[in-house]
Design a protein around this motif. Structure first.
Motif, PDB file in Angstrom:
ATOM      1  N   PRO A  55     -19.019  39.775 -43.635  1.00 17.75           N
ATOM      2  CA  PRO A  55     -19.717  39.879 -42.350  1.00 17.75           C
ATOM      3  C   PRO A  55     -19.896  41.340 -41.935  1.00 17.75           C
ATOM      4  CG  PRO A  55     -17.927  38.285 -42.223  1.00 17.75           C
ATOM      5  CD  PRO A  55     -17.745  39.027 -43.501  1.00 17.75           C
ATOM      6  N   ARG A  56     -20.937  41.583 -41.173  1.00 22.07           N
ATOM      7  CA  ARG A  56     -21.214  42.933 -40.674  1.00 22.07           C
ATOM      8  C   ARG A  56     -21.813  42.855 -39.271  1.00 22.07           C
ATOM      9  NH1 ARG A  56     -18.548  44.247 -44.299  1.00 22.07           N
ATOM     10  NH2 ARG A  56     -18.980  45.625 -46.071  1.00 22.07           N
ATOM     11  N   TYR A  57     -21.519  43.866 -38.473  1.00 25.23           N
ATOM     12  CA  TYR A  57     -22.255  44.147 -37.249  1.00 25.23           C
ATOM     13  C   TYR A  57     -23.083  45.388 -37.547  1.00 25.23           C
ATOM     14  CZ  TYR A  57     -18.531  41.388 -34.954  1.00 25.23           C
ATOM     15  OH  TYR A  57     -17.636  40.414 -34.587  1.00 25.23           O
ATOM     16  N   SER A  58     -24.397  45.263 -37.518  1.00 22.32           N
ATOM     17  CA  SER A  58     -25.278  46.391 -37.819  1.00 22.32           C
ATOM     18  C   SER A  58     -26.108  46.742 -36.593  1.00 22.32           C
ATOM     19  CB  SER A  58     -26.205  46.051 -38.995  1.00 22.32           C
ATOM     20  OG  SER A  58     -25.458  45.687 -40.145  1.00 22.32           O
ATOM     21  N   PHE A  59     -26.291  48.031 -36.359  1.00 19.55           N
ATOM     22  CA  PHE A  59     -27.097  48.523 -35.250  1.00 19.55           C
ATOM     23  C   PHE A  59     -28.224  49.370 -35.841  1.00 19.55           C
ATOM     24  CE2 PHE A  59     -22.905  47.662 -33.645  1.00 19.55           C
ATOM     25  CZ  PHE A  59     -23.121  47.103 -32.394  1.00 19.55           C
ATOM     26  N   TYR A  60     -29.450  48.915 -35.621  1.00 17.91           N
ATOM     27  CA  TYR A  60     -30.612  49.578 -36.214  1.00 17.91           C
ATOM     28  C   TYR A  60     -31.552  50.053 -35.116  1.00 17.91           C
ATOM     29  CZ  TYR A  60     -34.810  50.257 -39.118  1.00 17.91           C
ATOM     30  OH  TYR A  60     -35.913  50.770 -39.743  1.00 17.91           O
ATOM     31  N   HIS A  61     -31.835  51.362 -35.110  1.00 19.00           N
ATOM     32  CA  HIS A  61     -32.795  51.915 -34.153  1.00 19.00           C
ATOM     33  C   HIS A  61     -34.165  51.899 -34.818  1.00 19.00           C
ATOM     34  CE1 HIS A  61     -33.519  55.064 -30.767  1.00 19.00           C
ATOM     35  NE2 HIS A  61     -34.603  54.337 -31.007  1.00 19.00           N
TER      36      HIS A  61
ATOM     37  N   VAL B 170     -28.765  48.248 -26.366  1.00 21.77           N
ATOM     38  CA  VAL B 170     -29.209  47.224 -27.315  1.00 21.77           C
ATOM     39  C   VAL B 170     -30.149  46.274 -26.599  1.00 21.77           C
ATOM     40  CG1 VAL B 170     -28.477  45.367 -28.842  1.00 21.77           C
ATOM     41  CG2 VAL B 170     -27.053  47.412 -28.595  1.00 21.77           C
ATOM     42  N   SER B 171     -31.347  46.097 -27.151  1.00 20.50           N
ATOM     43  CA  SER B 171     -32.349  45.264 -26.484  1.00 20.50           C
ATOM     44  C   SER B 171     -32.732  44.023 -27.275  1.00 20.50           C
ATOM     45  CB  SER B 171     -33.626  46.080 -26.216  1.00 20.50           C
ATOM     46  OG  SER B 171     -34.129  46.628 -27.408  1.00 20.50           O
ATOM     47  N   LYS B 172     -32.380  43.977 -28.560  1.00 14.63           N
ATOM     48  CA  LYS B 172     -32.726  42.833 -29.393  1.00 14.63           C
ATOM     49  C   LYS B 172     -31.517  42.441 -30.222  1.00 14.63           C
ATOM     50  CE  LYS B 172     -37.020  43.208 -28.075  1.00 14.63           C
ATOM     51  NZ  LYS B 172     -37.705  42.184 -27.278  1.00 14.63           N
ATOM     52  N   LYS B 173     -31.419  41.150 -30.536  1.00  6.12           N
ATOM     53  CA  LYS B 173     -30.314  40.670 -31.350  1.00  6.12           C
ATOM     54  C   LYS B 173     -30.814  39.689 -32.403  1.00  6.12           C
ATOM     55  CE  LYS B 173     -28.011  39.139 -27.828  1.00  6.12           C
ATOM     56  NZ  LYS B 173     -26.926  38.399 -27.123  1.00  6.12           N
ATOM     57  N   ILE B 174     -30.177  39.746 -33.552  1.00  6.39           N
ATOM     58  CA  ILE B 174     -30.496  38.850 -34.656  1.00  6.39           C
ATOM     59  C   ILE B 174     -29.186  38.341 -35.245  1.00  6.39           C
ATOM     60  CG2 ILE B 174     -31.382  38.720 -37.021  1.00  6.39           C
ATOM     61  CD1 ILE B 174     -33.541  40.697 -36.261  1.00  6.39           C
TER      62      ILE B 174
ATOM     63  N   GLN C  58     -33.581  57.256 -34.106  1.00  9.90           N
ATOM     64  CA  GLN C  58     -34.651  56.415 -34.649  1.00  9.90           C
ATOM     65  C   GLN C  58     -34.577  56.393 -36.174  1.00  9.90           C
ATOM     66  OE1 GLN C  58     -38.571  57.277 -33.267  1.00  9.90           O
ATOM     67  NE2 GLN C  58     -38.017  57.192 -31.094  1.00  9.90           N
ATOM     68  N   GLY C  59     -34.657  55.176 -36.729  1.00 11.06           N
ATOM     69  CA  GLY C  59     -34.549  55.029 -38.173  1.00 11.06           C
ATOM     70  C   GLY C  59     -33.116  54.989 -38.668  1.00 11.06           C
TER      71      GLY C  59
END
Length: 339
Positions: free
Chosen positions: A249-255, A298-302, A211-212
């Protein structure tokens, strides 16, 4: 992927008139209040197809997607074409909504009534005579010329066309409710078949996301390897955009803090190279697959063009969507011809 939007009775009636009236060149369609609705029809200019194309500019706006049902004449018997215009700099929510509804439009009006479906991201692809002649050459060929649309392109056009195809393939390969509308998506095998080497540091960072935490990975273009860019902890939602590159470009994963939500953020700044855009657009699903293989749900995408679109407020809305928001907000109806 479907958006839940349906064809209105008004559009059914307008389409019936359009299909039977050969004097109508185009029937523009937009989305209003969760329904596909017609705009004012556009008549032919002198009963000819190519001279009529310039009239389409009256309903095209730089950041507003629109559907155009077009009567194609001049090459055999008249036929109907369903064209989806989604400008590359349109808002992410608008892009997603229109891309996920294009199949519904053709299906509910009758797919068999359309000889072709077209996806365009640039105005010249809609109003330009050259683009239409190239499509015709690609579709039918020419006994005299014997070339395809790609043969007619320069190197830069060919590269940009490859980017568009990669982005469209990535859209259609995205399961569930897609980017930017706060929806979850179903598990299942991706239709994309892209694979590449994955840096062990990237795998370890994804496995350890708490988280975070914010983990960023990127494709090293020369080696086509997915590598770790950074792994941060204790990142509040308002600070996420400051951590993401404004040039690559980036693929970012944020909890997201105090939640079980892991958000996938794909950013592709306008200054990125064509090779980067093509690789990143076509590899999004593979990046998600890699993350899930490391245990992330992963539950959300932007999707965003620039990091400054990834605000703390937007992240909060993805995790805690407001009531009566999202699709219900709708989009402004494009100006009618002559206004």
């Amino acid at each position: 992927m479907q958006s839940g939007i349906s064809v209105s009775q008004e559009l059914h009636d307008a389409f019936a008139t359009f299909a039977s009236d050969n004097s109508i060149f185009c029937l523009p369609v937009t989305i209003t209040s969760e329904s596909l609705t017609p705009l004012s029809p556009i008549p032919f200019s002198g009963d000819a197809f190519y001279p009529s194309l310039s009239q389409l500019s009256s309903v095209l706006e730089p950041k507003t997607p629109i559907y155009l049902l077009i009567r194609r004449t001049g090459s055999g018997s008249p036929s109907l074409v369903a064209l989806t215009y989604i400008p590359s700099n349109a808002g992410v929510r608008a892009k997603t909504l229109f891309a996920s509804t294009r199949a519904t439009l053709a299906r509910e009006l009758g797919s068999e009534k359309f000889s072709d479906t077209i996806f365009a991201t640039d105005e010249d692809e809609v109003v330009g005579e050259k683009a239409w002649r190239e499509r015709e050459a690609e579709k039918n060929g020419s006994p005299e010329a014997g070339y395809s649309r790609e043969d007619l392109m320069g190197d830069k056009e060919r590269e940009l066309d490859a980017v568009r195809k990669a982005e469209e393939a990535a859209r259609s390969g995205t399961p569930g409710r897609d980017i930017g509308i706060g929806g979850t998506f179903a598990r299942g095998p991706s239709r994309m078949r892209i694979e590449m080497q994955v840096d062990e540091d990237a795998k370890g960072a994804l496995q350890g996301l708490q988280q975070g935490g914010l983990v960023q990975v990127a494709i090293d273009v020369p080696t086509e390897t997915l590598k770790l860019v950074s792994a941060e902890s204790g990142v509040d939602a308002d600070s996420v955009q400051k951590q993401i590159s404004e040039s690559s470009p980036r693929y970012s994963f944020y909890h997201y803090p105090d939640s079980d939500a892991v958000i996938f953020i794909y950013t592709c700044p306008s200054g990125s190279s064509i090779k980067e855009r093509m690789l990143f657009a076509s590899s999004r699903m593979y990046a998600l697959q890699v993350a899930e293989e490391q245990g992330l749900k992963v539950s959300k995408k932007i999707e965003a063009g620039a990091p400054d679109e990834v605000t703390g407020e937007r992240l909060h809305e993805e995790v805690n969507p407001p009531q009566n928001d999202g699709i219900r907000r709708g989009f402004a109806k494009p100006r009618r011809p002559g206004r």
